[in-house]
Design a protein around this motif. Structure first.
Motif, PDB file in Angstrom:
ATOM      1  N   TRP A  54      11.359 -43.680 -66.977  1.00 41.95           N
ATOM      2  CA  TRP A  54      12.053 -44.240 -67.938  1.00 41.95           C
ATOM      3  C   TRP A  54      10.892 -45.055 -68.966  1.00 41.95           C
ATOM      4  O   TRP A  54      11.090 -44.665 -70.131  1.00 41.95           O
ATOM      5  CB  TRP A  54      13.242 -45.191 -67.821  1.00 41.95           C
ATOM      6  CG  TRP A  54      13.912 -45.509 -68.752  1.00 41.95           C
ATOM      7  CD1 TRP A  54      15.085 -44.556 -69.411  1.00 41.95           C
ATOM      8  CD2 TRP A  54      13.847 -46.494 -69.797  1.00 41.95           C
ATOM      9  NE1 TRP A  54      15.562 -45.324 -70.536  1.00 41.95           N
ATOM     10  CE2 TRP A  54      15.076 -46.621 -70.653  1.00 41.95           C
ATOM     11  CE3 TRP A  54      13.070 -47.790 -69.546  1.00 41.95           C
ATOM     12  CZ2 TRP A  54      15.072 -47.381 -71.941  1.00 41.95           C
ATOM     13  CZ3 TRP A  54      13.296 -48.735 -70.602  1.00 41.95           C
ATOM     14  CH2 TRP A  54      14.138 -48.590 -71.587  1.00 41.95           C
ATOM     15  N   TYR A  57       8.741 -42.218 -70.476  1.00 41.73           N
ATOM     16  CA  TYR A  57       9.831 -41.528 -71.477  1.00 41.73           C
ATOM     17  C   TYR A  57       9.940 -42.396 -72.953  1.00 41.73           C
ATOM     18  O   TYR A  57       9.613 -41.805 -73.769  1.00 41.73           O
ATOM     19  CB  TYR A  57      11.111 -41.194 -71.072  1.00 41.73           C
ATOM     20  CG  TYR A  57      11.949 -40.887 -71.985  1.00 41.73           C
ATOM     21  CD1 TYR A  57      11.881 -39.661 -72.730  1.00 41.73           C
ATOM     22  CD2 TYR A  57      13.026 -41.832 -72.618  1.00 41.73           C
ATOM     23  CE1 TYR A  57      12.829 -39.281 -73.783  1.00 41.73           C
ATOM     24  CE2 TYR A  57      14.056 -41.312 -73.576  1.00 41.73           C
ATOM     25  CZ  TYR A  57      13.967 -40.309 -74.137  1.00 41.73           C
ATOM     26  OH  TYR A  57      14.755 -39.922 -75.052  1.00 41.73           O
ATOM     27  N   ALA A  61       8.712 -41.401 -76.535  1.00 44.29           N
ATOM     28  CA  ALA A  61       9.792 -40.873 -77.351  1.00 44.29           C
ATOM     29  C   ALA A  61       9.639 -41.099 -78.823  1.00 44.29           C
ATOM     30  O   ALA A  61       9.119 -42.156 -79.080  1.00 44.29           O
ATOM     31  CB  ALA A  61      11.060 -41.771 -76.826  1.00 44.29           C
ATOM     32  N   ASN A  75      18.844 -42.815 -74.601  1.00 40.09           N
ATOM     33  CA  ASN A  75      18.353 -43.733 -73.620  1.00 40.09           C
ATOM     34  C   ASN A  75      19.003 -43.654 -72.181  1.00 40.09           C
ATOM     35  O   ASN A  75      18.589 -43.386 -71.086  1.00 40.09           O
ATOM     36  CB  ASN A  75      17.743 -44.933 -73.840  1.00 40.09           C
ATOM     37  CG  ASN A  75      16.698 -44.958 -75.120  1.00 40.09           C
ATOM     38  OD1 ASN A  75      15.970 -43.897 -74.850  1.00 40.09           O
ATOM     39  ND2 ASN A  75      16.341 -46.055 -75.561  1.00 40.09           N
ATOM     40  N   MET A  78      19.103 -40.085 -70.631  1.00 40.13           N
ATOM     41  CA  MET A  78      17.943 -39.834 -69.996  1.00 40.13           C
ATOM     42  C   MET A  78      17.763 -40.507 -68.661  1.00 40.13           C
ATOM     43  O   MET A  78      17.413 -39.969 -67.758  1.00 40.13           O
ATOM     44  CB  MET A  78      16.741 -40.060 -70.854  1.00 40.13           C
ATOM     45  CG  MET A  78      16.640 -38.932 -72.039  1.00 40.13           C
ATOM     46  SD  MET A  78      16.519 -37.334 -71.417  1.00 40.13           S
ATOM     47  CE  MET A  78      14.845 -37.551 -70.302  1.00 40.13           C
ATOM     48  N   THR A  79      18.481 -41.802 -68.689  1.00 46.61           N
ATOM     49  CA  THR A  79      18.241 -42.694 -67.644  1.00 46.61           C
ATOM     50  C   THR A  79      19.173 -42.098 -66.387  1.00 46.61           C
ATOM     51  O   THR A  79      18.586 -41.937 -65.250  1.00 46.61           O
ATOM     52  CB  THR A  79      18.721 -44.127 -67.626  1.00 46.61           C
ATOM     53  OG1 THR A  79      17.928 -44.638 -68.710  1.00 46.61           O
ATOM     54  CG2 THR A  79      18.744 -44.984 -66.661  1.00 46.61           C
ATOM     55  N   LEU A  82      17.403 -38.798 -65.426  1.00 48.38           N
ATOM     56  CA  LEU A  82      16.303 -39.030 -64.342  1.00 48.38           C
ATOM     57  C   LEU A  82      16.877 -39.577 -62.928  1.00 48.38           C
ATOM     58  O   LEU A  82      16.248 -39.067 -61.936  1.00 48.38           O
ATOM     59  CB  LEU A  82      15.425 -40.140 -64.908  1.00 48.38           C
ATOM     60  CG  LEU A  82      14.533 -39.588 -65.959  1.00 48.38           C
ATOM     61  CD1 LEU A  82      13.641 -40.711 -66.935  1.00 48.38           C
ATOM     62  CD2 LEU A  82      13.508 -38.510 -65.637  1.00 48.38           C
TER      63      LEU A  82
END
Length: 105
Positions: A54, A57, A61, A75, A78-79, A82
């Motif tokens: 993260w 990323y 980003a 976010n 994506m968390t 992941l």
């Protein structure tokens, strides 16, 4: 009534049965602790690698002209992605030799 020899055999069998039950109980406790250790290892490793990915990323980003709400949504998404990906990878890695040796120790 049992003879003394038969009674000694029965007593010996009772002692063996108690010992086997104690061994099975101890093995069950050890296996339970190993399972908990594996679960915690996978959880901590997945959380740590998710945090690392993260950070990586967010450093790369480029959001452009997105609003703050959209940035937060991206976010969070994506968390979550992941985290699930890392849980899957670490669960697979626990089954292979280097991690098995670590767990055995």
């Amino acid at each position: 009534m049992l003879s003394k020899k038969d009674q000694a055999i029965v007593d010996d069998m009772i002692v063996r049965e108690r010992n086997m039950k104690n061994r099975q109980r101890v093995i069950g406790v050890i296996m339970h602790k190993r399972r908990l250790f594996k679960q915690r290892l996978v959880m901590y490793a997945a959380i740590l690698t998710t945090a690392g990915f993260w950070v990586l990323y967010t450093s790369f980003a480029r959001y452009g002209n997105l609003s703050v709400i959209n940035i937060i949504q991206v976010n969070v998404l994506m968390t979550v992605i992941l985290l699930f990906f890392n849980f899957y990878i670490w669960q697979k890695l626990v089954r292979y030799n280097p991690m098995q040796l670590f767990i055995k120790r």
